[in-house]
Design a protein around this motif. Structure first.
Motif, PDB file in Angstrom:
ATOM      1  N   HIS A  86      56.926  70.001  25.275  1.00  0.00           N
ATOM      2  CA  HIS A  86      57.930  69.926  24.213  1.00  0.00           C
ATOM      3  C   HIS A  86      58.735  68.629  24.266  1.00  0.00           C
ATOM      4  CE1 HIS A  86      57.291  74.367  24.769  1.00  0.00           C
ATOM      5  NE2 HIS A  86      57.099  74.233  23.477  1.00  0.00           N
ATOM      6  N   THR A  87      58.238  67.639  25.010  1.00  0.00           N
ATOM      7  CA  THR A  87      58.910  66.341  25.081  1.00  0.00           C
ATOM      8  C   THR A  87      58.394  65.434  23.969  1.00  0.00           C
ATOM      9  OG1 THR A  87      59.181  66.533  27.480  1.00  0.00           O
ATOM     10  CG2 THR A  87      59.321  64.330  26.551  1.00  0.00           C
ATOM     11  N   ASN A  88      59.303  64.673  23.385  1.00  0.00           N
ATOM     12  CA  ASN A  88      58.939  63.761  22.293  1.00  0.00           C
ATOM     13  C   ASN A  88      58.079  62.623  22.844  1.00  0.00           C
ATOM     14  OD1 ASN A  88      59.001  61.597  20.337  1.00  0.00           O
ATOM     15  ND2 ASN A  88      60.695  62.657  19.343  1.00  0.00           N
ATOM     16  N   GLU A  90      56.379  60.200  21.328  1.00  0.00           N
ATOM     17  CA  GLU A  90      56.572  58.871  20.738  1.00  0.00           C
ATOM     18  C   GLU A  90      57.784  58.177  21.356  1.00  0.00           C
ATOM     19  OE1 GLU A  90      54.377  57.391  18.813  1.00  0.00           O
ATOM     20  OE2 GLU A  90      53.195  59.211  19.102  1.00  0.00           O
ATOM     21  N   GLN A  91      58.878  58.922  21.531  1.00  0.00           N
ATOM     22  CA  GLN A  91      60.062  58.351  22.192  1.00  0.00           C
ATOM     23  C   GLN A  91      59.744  57.975  23.635  1.00  0.00           C
ATOM     24  OE1 GLN A  91      63.330  57.525  21.942  1.00  0.00           O
ATOM     25  NE2 GLN A  91      63.341  57.648  19.718  1.00  0.00           N
ATOM     26  N   LYS A 154      69.575  69.415  25.938  1.00  0.00           N
ATOM     27  CA  LYS A 154      69.288  69.723  24.543  1.00  0.00           C
ATOM     28  C   LYS A 154      70.512  70.292  23.838  1.00  0.00           C
ATOM     29  CE  LYS A 154      64.290  70.296  24.995  1.00  0.00           C
ATOM     30  NZ  LYS A 154      64.012  69.044  24.295  1.00  0.00           N
ATOM     31  N   LYS A 160      68.751  60.763  21.043  1.00  0.00           N
ATOM     32  CA  LYS A 160      67.360  61.026  21.412  1.00  0.00           C
ATOM     33  C   LYS A 160      66.823  60.054  22.454  1.00  0.00           C
ATOM     34  CE  LYS A 160      66.363  64.750  19.246  1.00  0.00           C
ATOM     35  NZ  LYS A 160      66.082  65.949  20.051  1.00  0.00           N
ATOM     36  N   ASN A 161      67.151  58.750  22.307  1.00  0.00           N
ATOM     37  CA  ASN A 161      66.605  57.799  23.283  1.00  0.00           C
ATOM     38  C   ASN A 161      67.215  57.997  24.670  1.00  0.00           C
ATOM     39  OD1 ASN A 161      69.125  56.813  22.663  1.00  0.00           O
ATOM     40  ND2 ASN A 161      68.485  54.675  22.462  1.00  0.00           N
ATOM     41  N   THR A 164      65.569  61.173  26.101  1.00  0.00           N
ATOM     42  CA  THR A 164      64.208  60.867  26.534  1.00  0.00           C
ATOM     43  C   THR A 164      64.204  60.197  27.891  1.00  0.00           C
ATOM     44  OG1 THR A 164      63.508  60.601  24.230  1.00  0.00           O
ATOM     45  CG2 THR A 164      62.071  59.675  25.920  1.00  0.00           C
ATOM     46  N   ASN A 271      51.417  66.061  22.408  1.00  0.00           N
ATOM     47  CA  ASN A 271      51.753  64.952  21.513  1.00  0.00           C
ATOM     48  C   ASN A 271      51.277  65.225  20.083  1.00  0.00           C
ATOM     49  OD1 ASN A 271      49.401  63.052  20.614  1.00  0.00           O
ATOM     50  ND2 ASN A 271      48.899  63.592  22.726  1.00  0.00           N
ATOM     51  N   ASP A 272      51.923  64.584  19.141  1.00  0.00           N
ATOM     52  CA  ASP A 272      51.713  64.889  17.712  1.00  0.00           C
ATOM     53  C   ASP A 272      50.274  64.706  17.266  1.00  0.00           C
ATOM     54  OD1 ASP A 272      54.345  65.550  17.438  1.00  0.00           O
ATOM     55  OD2 ASP A 272      54.978  63.583  16.696  1.00  0.00           O
ATOM     56  N   ASP A 288      53.489  77.057  21.421  1.00  0.00           N
ATOM     57  CA  ASP A 288      54.887  76.701  21.716  1.00  0.00           C
ATOM     58  C   ASP A 288      55.688  77.906  22.176  1.00  0.00           C
ATOM     59  OD1 ASP A 288      54.580  74.027  21.198  1.00  0.00           O
ATOM     60  OD2 ASP A 288      55.291  74.141  19.128  1.00  0.00           O
TER      61      ASP A 288
END
Length: 416
Positions: A86-88, A90-91, A154, A160-161, A164, A271-272, A288
């Motif tokens: 569940h970690t972003n 892309e970031q 959270k 967000k950055n 991350t 990842n997406d 999820d």
């Protein structure tokens, strides 16, 4: 008492304590559970002066269910996979270099800073400890605990950055921290030149870290390929579960870093790109939700365990004073270990204001530090370092954990 009954009692306590927290205290789950369990364990300790039945049961459960093995060999892999899933991604790619430096150079710097300072501070309390054992303590307390920090951050609505960086560092630095701890442990245990040689250290590092990452990449790709070739959410959920269980078993058999393998596999599967090409909307929802449930269940058990471990401590007044003094020492050492990397990457990536302060205060210690400390031998000052570690973990979860959200809001409101 069978292991099944012992686990059943732990889950019963987790359910009762969780209910009390949600109904009355309304604290973040990890914080509330640990606080209630500590109060419960201390109450059991008090009652034992009149009737030691409950104390004997709790001590038996702690002994029967080896906390160190349970966390490091089993639970940690599941929790890290769930967190990474569940970690972003892309970031994480954007912030990959500072995260890598934080999780490697940062951990090493912190290990030697903490170990060095504790070596000179402990004699103040009449505690003369060998330097190598102080380094062992530095290694086990330096990694921040992703299990402790994920949920709290959270809810803090951190940028967000920034989130991350802290979460990404926490996901990776425990694997590196375990390798650093294992290396120093082997040197301390064997005490020979071979164990402390550069070649031996690099071989161990390469096997654990590089091997763990390679295993994670292989598991992630196989999982992706299997999920892409079918469309059945039941089977796809089971595939992810099988990947984690088999991955942990392979890592243990080949002496690779299971935590790093699970982080890499979780990032790949979550990842997406993989989600869009390998999972239907229904599958994505079920995967999820399944891993969220696993995460919640194991987190609940973990923090009940941490609270119960208070019963194995040796309450010498010198140990307690040393633990209290270790709180500012560890915080300052973490701040210093992050100083140069943050300054180096700041201009390139535009860090949010007060990044070092927030990462220092938000770098919580948790179950990993306690589990590693339980692996020390008596010759390595296990009782002393266990008390110090426990004090640091309690402070991190109850004080830092409850205030990091306010710190984030205050620092960001001052620099909109």
């Amino acid at each position: 008492m069978s292991p099944f009954l012992a686990i059943s009692i732990i889950i019963l306590l987790a359910a009762v304590f969780g209910y009390i927290n949600v109904k009355f205290l309304k604290l973040p789950t990890t914080i509330g559970l640990m606080l209630i369990t500590i109060v419960f364990s201390l109450s059991v300790l008090g009652i034992s002066y009149f009737d030691d039945t409950l104390l004997n049961i709790e001590e038996y459960i702690i002994t029967k269910l080896d906390f160190r093995s349970l966390l490091l060999d089993v639970m940690l892999g599941f929790l890290l996979f769930a967190g990474a899933l569940h970690t972003n991604f892309e970031q994480l790619k954007v912030q990959r270099w500072p995260i890598l430096v934080f999780a490697t150079i940062g951990v090493l710097t912190s290990t030697f800073l903490i170990g060095g300072i504790m070596y000179f501070v402990l004699p103040i309390f009449g505690l003369n400890v060998d330097f190598i054992y102080c380094l062992l303590f530095g290694a086990l307390i330096s990694p921040t605990d992703p299990i402790a920090v994920l949920g709290i951050l959270k809810k803090a609505n951190a940028p967000k950055n920034l989130e991350t960086k802290i979460v990404g560092e926490s996901l990776f630095n425990d694997g590196v921290g375990v390798v650093v701890f294992t290396t120093i442990f082997n040197i301390a245990e064997k005490g020979n030149q071979e164990a402390s040689s550069f070649g031996y250290i690099m071989e161990l590092f390469g096997t654990e870290v590089i091997g763990g990452i390679a295993l994670g990449l292989a598991l992630g790709y196989i999982t992706y390929y299997l999920m892409r070739s079918i469309d059945d959410y039941d089977t796809e959920v089971i595939i992810t579960l099988a990947a984690v269980m088999i991955g942990i078993s392979i890592a243990q058999k080949l002496h690779l870093s299971a935590p790093l393998a699970m982080v890499v596999a979780g990032l790949l599967v979550g990842n997406d790109t993989v989600r869009q090409s390998a999972m239907s909307e229904v599958t994505e929802t079920y995967v999820d939700k399944f891993w969220e449930l696993i995460d919640i269940l194991l987190n609940t058990i973990l923090f009940v365990f941490i609270g119960m471990e208070v019963l194995v401590l040796t309450f010498d007044i010198e140990y307690i004073f040393a633990g209290l003094l270790a709180i500012p020492i560890v915080l300052v050492c973490r701040y210093l270990s992050l100083l140069l990397p943050i300054h180096f990457f700041d201009k390139r990536l535009g860090f949010v204001p007060k990044t070092n302060l927030i990462m220092t205060w938000g770098g919580l210690r948790g179950g990993i530090s306690i589990a590693l400390c339980l692996g020390l031998t008596q010759d390595m000052e296990r009782d002393l370092f266990l008390v110090i570690t426990y004090i640091l973990v309690i402070f991190a979860i109850l004080v830092q954990g409850l205030t990091v959200g306010k710190l984030v809001k205050k620092t960001q409101s001052q620099h909109p």
